[in-house]
Design a protein around this motif. Sequence first.
Motif: not given
Length: 128
Positions: A99-100, A2, A102-105
């Motif tokens: 991870e971030v 998050q 991968r989340q598209g950030y």
Amino acid sequence: MQVQHDAAWIKRFSGLSKLYFTPTFFGAEHIDASRPAMYVGNHSIYGVFDSPMIIDYLYNEHKVAVVSIADHSHFYIPLWREIFRKFGAIDGVQEYVREVMRQGYSILVFPGGGREVLKRQGEQYQLI
């Protein structure tokens, strides 16, 4: 993972920096908010001032919420850690960054980090 991003708080902090600094952004016409990107800066002793202005500009002018990749040491200090998280910063651990992404950030990095800030005698104006 998050990511926190307190846009109102960042805008207030950026406003304090703008009392002294007048930033100019070149090449902003190339920003495409529909695609994740990596924004790279040259870290300086003023990183505490220029980072908020960059993050605020990208978010409020281009609707890009960037995740700042920060040195581990920033997350050992309780209050300082919370301030960094409000800016959308994460600890620069490789798995967290993956991870971030991968989340598209989009991400904001200062490759020289702390070493770039604390230059030795004769190293001013050199990228480390």
